[in-house]
Design a protein around this motif. Structure first.
Motif, PDB file in Angstrom:
ATOM      1  N   GLU A 173       5.953   3.623  -2.218  1.00  0.00           N
ATOM      2  CA  GLU A 173       5.286   2.357  -3.023  1.00  0.00           C
ATOM      3  C   GLU A 173       4.804   1.553  -1.906  1.00  0.00           C
ATOM      4  OE1 GLU A 173       4.098  -0.214  -5.640  1.00  0.00           O
ATOM      5  OE2 GLU A 173       4.697   1.680  -6.099  1.00  0.00           O
ATOM      6  N   ALA A 174       5.509   1.524  -0.778  1.00  0.00           N
ATOM      7  CA  ALA A 174       5.363   0.640   0.178  1.00  0.00           C
ATOM      8  C   ALA A 174       3.964   1.023   0.885  1.00  0.00           C
ATOM      9  CB  ALA A 174       6.302   0.442   1.424  1.00  0.00           C
ATOM     10  N   VAL A 175       3.827   2.400   1.170  1.00  0.00           N
ATOM     11  CA  VAL A 175       2.621   2.778   1.727  1.00  0.00           C
ATOM     12  C   VAL A 175       1.661   2.537   0.752  1.00  0.00           C
ATOM     13  CG1 VAL A 175       1.537   4.917   2.408  1.00  0.00           C
ATOM     14  CG2 VAL A 175       4.088   4.335   2.932  1.00  0.00           C
ATOM     15  N   LEU A 231       6.892   8.979   8.462  1.00  0.00           N
ATOM     16  CA  LEU A 231       5.859   8.543   7.609  1.00  0.00           C
ATOM     17  C   LEU A 231       4.999   9.864   7.561  1.00  0.00           C
ATOM     18  CD1 LEU A 231       4.551   6.289   6.271  1.00  0.00           C
ATOM     19  CD2 LEU A 231       3.117   5.671   8.507  1.00  0.00           C
ATOM     20  N   ASN A 232       4.245  10.178   6.336  1.00  0.00           N
ATOM     21  CA  ASN A 232       3.514  11.314   6.097  1.00  0.00           C
ATOM     22  C   ASN A 232       2.273  11.452   6.990  1.00  0.00           C
ATOM     23  OD1 ASN A 232       1.163  12.450   4.528  1.00  0.00           O
ATOM     24  ND2 ASN A 232       2.833  13.235   3.242  1.00  0.00           N
ATOM     25  N   SER A 233       2.009  12.770   7.486  1.00  0.00           N
ATOM     26  CA  SER A 233       0.940  12.472   8.608  1.00  0.00           C
ATOM     27  C   SER A 233      -0.566  11.968   7.950  1.00  0.00           C
ATOM     28  CB  SER A 233       0.815  13.891   9.154  1.00  0.00           C
ATOM     29  OG  SER A 233       0.440  14.648   8.009  1.00  0.00           O
ATOM     30  N   LYS A 234      -0.880  12.225   6.846  1.00  0.00           N
ATOM     31  CA  LYS A 234      -2.011  11.739   6.427  1.00  0.00           C
ATOM     32  C   LYS A 234      -2.225  10.063   6.222  1.00  0.00           C
ATOM     33  CE  LYS A 234      -1.390  12.359   1.281  1.00  0.00           C
ATOM     34  NZ  LYS A 234      -0.005  12.615   1.334  1.00  0.00           N
ATOM     35  N   ASP A 235      -1.015   9.740   5.808  1.00  0.00           N
ATOM     36  CA  ASP A 235      -0.776   8.224   5.480  1.00  0.00           C
ATOM     37  C   ASP A 235      -0.978   7.727   7.159  1.00  0.00           C
ATOM     38  OD1 ASP A 235      -0.632   8.390   2.924  1.00  0.00           O
ATOM     39  OD2 ASP A 235       1.763   8.441   3.193  1.00  0.00           O
ATOM     40  N   ARG A 237      -2.658   9.000   9.644  1.00  0.00           N
ATOM     41  CA  ARG A 237      -3.838   9.373  10.028  1.00  0.00           C
ATOM     42  C   ARG A 237      -5.009   7.968   9.388  1.00  0.00           C
ATOM     43  NH1 ARG A 237      -7.862  14.434   8.610  1.00  0.00           N
ATOM     44  NH2 ARG A 237      -9.492  13.794   9.716  1.00  0.00           N
ATOM     45  N   PHE A 238      -4.648   7.795   8.007  1.00  0.00           N
ATOM     46  CA  PHE A 238      -5.566   6.645   7.445  1.00  0.00           C
ATOM     47  C   PHE A 238      -5.274   5.400   8.048  1.00  0.00           C
ATOM     48  CE2 PHE A 238      -6.165   3.689   4.095  1.00  0.00           C
ATOM     49  CZ  PHE A 238      -7.529   3.662   4.010  1.00  0.00           C
ATOM     50  N   LEU A 239      -4.068   5.081   8.223  1.00  0.00           N
ATOM     51  CA  LEU A 239      -3.782   3.790   8.788  1.00  0.00           C
ATOM     52  C   LEU A 239      -4.069   3.447  10.059  1.00  0.00           C
ATOM     53  CD1 LEU A 239      -0.465   3.163   6.456  1.00  0.00           C
ATOM     54  CD2 LEU A 239      -2.757   2.015   6.103  1.00  0.00           C
ATOM     55  N   ALA A 240      -3.631   4.529  11.002  1.00  0.00           N
ATOM     56  CA  ALA A 240      -4.293   4.510  12.184  1.00  0.00           C
ATOM     57  C   ALA A 240      -5.547   4.125  12.453  1.00  0.00           C
ATOM     58  CB  ALA A 240      -3.766   5.759  13.152  1.00  0.00           C
ATOM     59  N   ASN A 241      -6.526   4.735  11.720  1.00  0.00           N
ATOM     60  CA  ASN A 241      -7.915   4.563  11.833  1.00  0.00           C
ATOM     61  C   ASN A 241      -8.088   3.292  11.213  1.00  0.00           C
ATOM     62  OD1 ASN A 241      -9.297   6.854  12.870  1.00  0.00           O
ATOM     63  ND2 ASN A 241      -8.310   7.982  11.198  1.00  0.00           N
ATOM     64  N   VAL A 242      -7.593   2.657  10.193  1.00  0.00           N
ATOM     65  CA  VAL A 242      -7.724   1.511   9.676  1.00  0.00           C
ATOM     66  C   VAL A 242      -7.593   0.299  10.783  1.00  0.00           C
ATOM     67  CG1 VAL A 242      -6.945  -0.492   7.961  1.00  0.00           C
ATOM     68  CG2 VAL A 242      -7.301   1.823   7.204  1.00  0.00           C
ATOM     69  N   LEU A 243      -6.472   0.529  11.552  1.00  0.00           N
ATOM     70  CA  LEU A 243      -6.040  -0.581  12.746  1.00  0.00           C
ATOM     71  C   LEU A 243      -7.083  -0.225  13.845  1.00  0.00           C
ATOM     72  CD1 LEU A 243      -3.935  -2.517  13.891  1.00  0.00           C
ATOM     73  CD2 LEU A 243      -2.846  -0.377  14.839  1.00  0.00           C
ATOM     74  N   ALA A 244      -7.357   1.005  14.099  1.00  0.00           N
ATOM     75  CA  ALA A 244      -8.242   1.137  15.339  1.00  0.00           C
ATOM     76  C   ALA A 244      -9.668   0.385  15.101  1.00  0.00           C
ATOM     77  CB  ALA A 244      -8.468   2.576  15.804  1.00  0.00           C
TER      78      ALA A 244
END
Length: 363
Positions: A173-175, A231-235, A237-244
């Motif tokens: 839910e947090a993710v 943390l799930n790898s796909k999550d 990946r998504f959030l790392a790109n959002v931050l970058a």
């Protein structure tokens, strides 16, 4: 800025000065400086205190400082005994340190509160369309609204509570909240985040790239990675790109002196120290989490130097914008005055504590 080298004793002194000034700003007699100074005397359950407590707990845990941890236990016990304020997004912030603290102490009442509060977030907090956490605060319910600071104030707690309590559904839910907030608040062109979104009219209000709001995102994403190691790898990946994506724009918008403007893309708006501190802290944590490249460190160091230059001899952080509700035009943000605030002190303490911990870990 003072030319004194930034040694560990200098950093500790700065942290103590800033903490004592925090207490003065809130009308409290002493600061968050540890057992040798009489313990923790912040006497309010508040989001600003929650940010400060989180930095204090990080420092105490890294140093295995049992006296400091005992101070935290005593503080939470006092607050719980006298009764906590109504639950909303901002009053959830002190729950994040508590969710970490219960791994250090055997206090069933603490665990019970963490479990009950997390369940309240999931099942009783008002939700927007798409199941987003409505940014309910003590002043107003903000019907149908998503705000960027929700992720730090409430969702990090829920994520860590899920880890500690063995509740992967809470982590999920947090993710999900990170995802739904990114959908409505993150600008795909710049990677910067808007202050808010309303489903009542379906717009981003003033479309403001508010600096402190963006700082909460720069902080929240790497903190999620740290708080949820699995943390799930796909999550990830998504959030790392959002931050970058966000940090790429932040680097372009940073002033030569290291500061950021209240409106990130508007050089006519005031420079703002709390956002500068939060962005610097988030970049350092992002590098530590492996999300951001080590080369980004120079931007964090420039921001650190700028923040230090805004701490006066009494430990008061200058150049912090006043409390900022949702603005409906950009001029609203330009007119927010700068003045000393408790959250400016708290974000600065968080940054200075991170730099101190980095130095201790490298020894």
């Amino acid at each position: 800025m003072d030319a004194m080298p930034l040694t560990k004793p200098v950093l500790r002194n700065k942290i103590d000065l800033v903490a004592k000034a925090f207490s003065r700003l809130k009308g409290i007699k002493e600061g968050l400086v540890g057992a040798d100074a009489g313990g923790i005397q912040f006497d309010e359950w508040d989001w600003e205190v929650g940010v400060g407590l989180y930095g204090f707990l990080r420092r105490a845990s890294a140093a295995n400082d049992r006296l400091a941890i005992d101070d935290l236990v005593d503080w939470y016990a006092r607050q719980i005994a006298r009764g906590l304020p109504p639950r909303q997004i901002n009053s959830t912030a002190p729950m994040l340190p508590l969710a970490i603290l219960i791994e250090h102490v055997d206090r069933p009442e603490f665990r019970g509160l963490v479990e009950d509060w997390a369940d309240w977030l999931v099942h009783a907090l008002p939700k927007t369309e798409d199941g987003g956490f409505q940014h309910v605060v003590k002043e107003r319910s903000n019907d149908g609204e998503l705000w960027d600071d929700t992720l730090f104030m409430a969702c990090l707690f829920l994520a860590r509570a899920g880890v500690v309590m063995g509740r992967p559904d809470w982590v999920d839910e947090a993710v999900y909240q990170f995802m739904v907030h990114a959908r409505y608040l993150s600008d795909p062109v710049t990677g910067l985040w808007y202050h808010g979104w309303t489903f009542n009219g379906r717009h981003n209000f003033a479309r403001a790239f508010w600096a402190r709001g963006n700082a909460w995102i720069t902080v929240a994403i790497p903190e999620l990675f740290k708080l949820v190691p699995e943390l799930n790898s796909k999550d990830k990946r998504f959030l790392a790109n959002v931050l970058a994506s966000q940090v790429r724009s932040l680097k372009k918008l940073q002033r030569p002196d290291g500061m950021f403007h209240t409106l990130l893309d508007d050089p006519t708006s005031p420079v703002e120290t709390s956002a500068t501190a939060g962005i610097a802290y988030g970049i350092l944590r992002g590098i530590e989490a492996g999300i951001l490249p080590a080369a980004d460190r120079r931007h964090a160091e420039n921001a650190l130097a700028a923040v230090l230059a805004h701490i006066d001899n009494e430990g008061v952080v200058q150049g912090v914008s006043d409390g900022t509700p949702m603005g409906h035009n950009l001029e609203f943000y330009r007119r927010i005055p700068n003045l000393p605030t408790p959250y400016g002190q708290a974000l600065t303490m968080l940054l200075l504590t991170e730099v101190l911990l980095e130095g201790e870990e490298q020894e």
